[in-house]
Design an enzyme around this catalytic site. Structure first.
Site, mmCIF file in Angstrom:
data_model
loop_
_atom_site.group_PDB
_atom_site.id
_atom_site.type_symbol
_atom_site.label_atom_id
_atom_site.label_comp_id
_atom_site.label_asym_id
_atom_site.label_seq_id
_atom_site.Cartn_x
_atom_site.Cartn_y
_atom_site.Cartn_z
ATOM 1 C CD GLU A 177 1.679 3.931 3.832
ATOM 2 O OE1 GLU A 177 0.754 4.080 4.649
ATOM 3 O OE2 GLU A 177 1.811 4.643 2.827
ATOM 4 C CE LYS A 219 -0.902 2.766 1.562
ATOM 5 N NZ LYS A 219 -2.213 3.372 1.727
HETATM 6 P P1 13P Z 1 -0.803 7.859 -1.692
HETATM 7 O O1 13P Z 1 -1.358 6.753 -2.545
HETATM 8 O O2 13P Z 1 -1.345 9.213 -2.035
HETATM 9 O O3 13P Z 1 0.680 7.811 -1.575
HETATM 10 O O4 13P Z 1 -1.341 7.613 -0.223
HETATM 11 C C1 13P Z 1 -1.262 6.348 0.290
HETATM 12 C C2 13P Z 1 -1.228 6.437 1.742
HETATM 13 O O5 13P Z 1 -2.076 5.906 2.413
HETATM 14 C C3 13P Z 1 -0.136 7.184 2.371
HETATM 15 O O6 13P Z 1 -0.079 6.840 3.725
#
Ligand code: 13P
Length: 340
Positions: A177, A219
């Site tokens: 991510e 992600k």
């Molecule tokens: P949000 O969808 O609220 O941005 O959170 C996703 C997430 O896992 C952030 O690390």
């Protein structure tokens, strides 16, 4: 590392147009959201909230995997079932956040580096034994005057790649991510340029560390104008900018892209994902899905409000947002689903 197991898990995470539910807020983040609604900020309140989520009837029809926080994976439902087993019993693959948060990057004011590599191998092995099958690490990139620096992008990409390699060694699918934040007044084009740079750097480091792309999930953020930017592009323009950026920077071997919501409203997060799938789905090498926290949870959290009496109503709201995002993966979401 058992590559076939990783590939199978990654495939299951994106199968049947389902998506991921991020319910891995750290204690400080969870407490901040609870405090805003005057919900007690205790371990028991965190547990009760997560029990409301996990026991939502029908959740597994839209959600393939749920990301837990370390506190939650050591907690149980009221009936004594550990959360990871409660998820697996419901046909939802349990995952876990394994980073230790984004800290100030030394020498680079306004920029962050995510920590948590020390001791990670042992933690991953422990989580696998607890039934966890995938893991998430979030890097944070801010757009502003003169930032992001290449020092910030490189350091975060390197950490993401080292975490991903450790995950695969432990037979856990890494959910990689790199989040370019929406905060600021930058334009859509600035976000596109930074996101492309970040993704190219991340994939270069993943390659360097020998990460098997077939056994991971990306992600990322969507390509969006900053929240304070005066020009807020249409849903179709966002879809176009996002998918074209990813086509340039994300290898076709990656099975799935599961967007974070990043502070978008639930409805916009569904509408934008829907537009991407309506316009591009038949031409894409990877699945375009979701791994939302706020965009699925927020209405349910507001309804739940820390009260047992509100659980059923909150679960309905949670399931509704999950269903909207399943529909968005199919390109079948519309405002009519919101009852408007
Ligand atoms: P949000 O969808 O609220 O941005 O959170 C996703 C997430 O896992 C952030 O690390």
């Amino acid at each position: 590392m058992h590559l076939q197991e990783l590939i199978n898990t990654a495939k299951l995470l994106i199968a049947d147009d389902k998506g991921l539910l991020a319910m891995d807020e750290s204690n400080p983040t969870c407490n901040k959201r609870f405090a805003a609604l005057k919900i007690p900020q205790t371990a028991e309140a965190h547990r009760a909230y997560r029990e409301m989520i996990v026991t939502t009837p029908g959740l597994n029809e839209c959600i393939s995997g749920a990301i837990l926080y370390d506190e939650t994976v050591r907690q149980q439902l009221k009936d004594g079932t550990p959360f990871s087993k409660a998820l697996a019993d419901r046909g939802i693959i349990p995952g876990i956040k394994v980073d230790m948060g984004a800290k100030e990057l030394a020498g680079h004011p306004g920029e962050k580096i995510t920590e948590g590599l020390d001791g990670l191998r042992d933690r991953l092995n422990e989580y696998y034994l607890m039934g966890i099958r995938f893991a998430k690490w979030r890097a944070v990139i801010t757009i502003g005057g003169g930032i992001p620096s290449s020092a910030c992008i490189e350091a975060n990409a390197s950490a993401l790649a080292r975490y991903a390699a450790l995950c695969q060694e432990a037979d856990l699918v890494p959910v990689v991510e790199p989040e370019v934040l929406m905060d600021g007044d930058h334009t859509l084009e600035q976000c596109r340029a930074v996101t492309e740079d970040v993704l190219r750097t991340v994939f270069s480091h993943l390659y360097m560390q020998g990460v098997a792309l077939e056994g991971m999930i990306l992600k990322p953020n969507m390509v969006l104008p900053g929240l304070a930017c005066p020009i807020q592009e249409s849903i179709d323009k966002v879809a176009d900018a996002t998918v074209n950026c990813f086509l340039r920077a994300v290898p076709a071997a990656v099975p799935g892209i599961a967007f974070l919501s990043g502070g978008q409203s639930g409805e916009l997060a569904s509408a934008r994902l829907n537009a991407m799938n309506v316009i591009f789905r038949s031409r894409l090498p990877w699945a375009l899905g979701f791994s939302y926290a706020r965009a699925i949870q927020q209405p349910a959290l507001e309804i739940w409000h820390g009260e047992d009496a509100n659980v059923t109503k909150a679960q309905k709201a949670l399931l509704h947002r999950a269903k909207c995002n399943l529909a968005a993966r199919r390109g079948e979401y519309s405002a009519a689903m919101e009852g408007k």
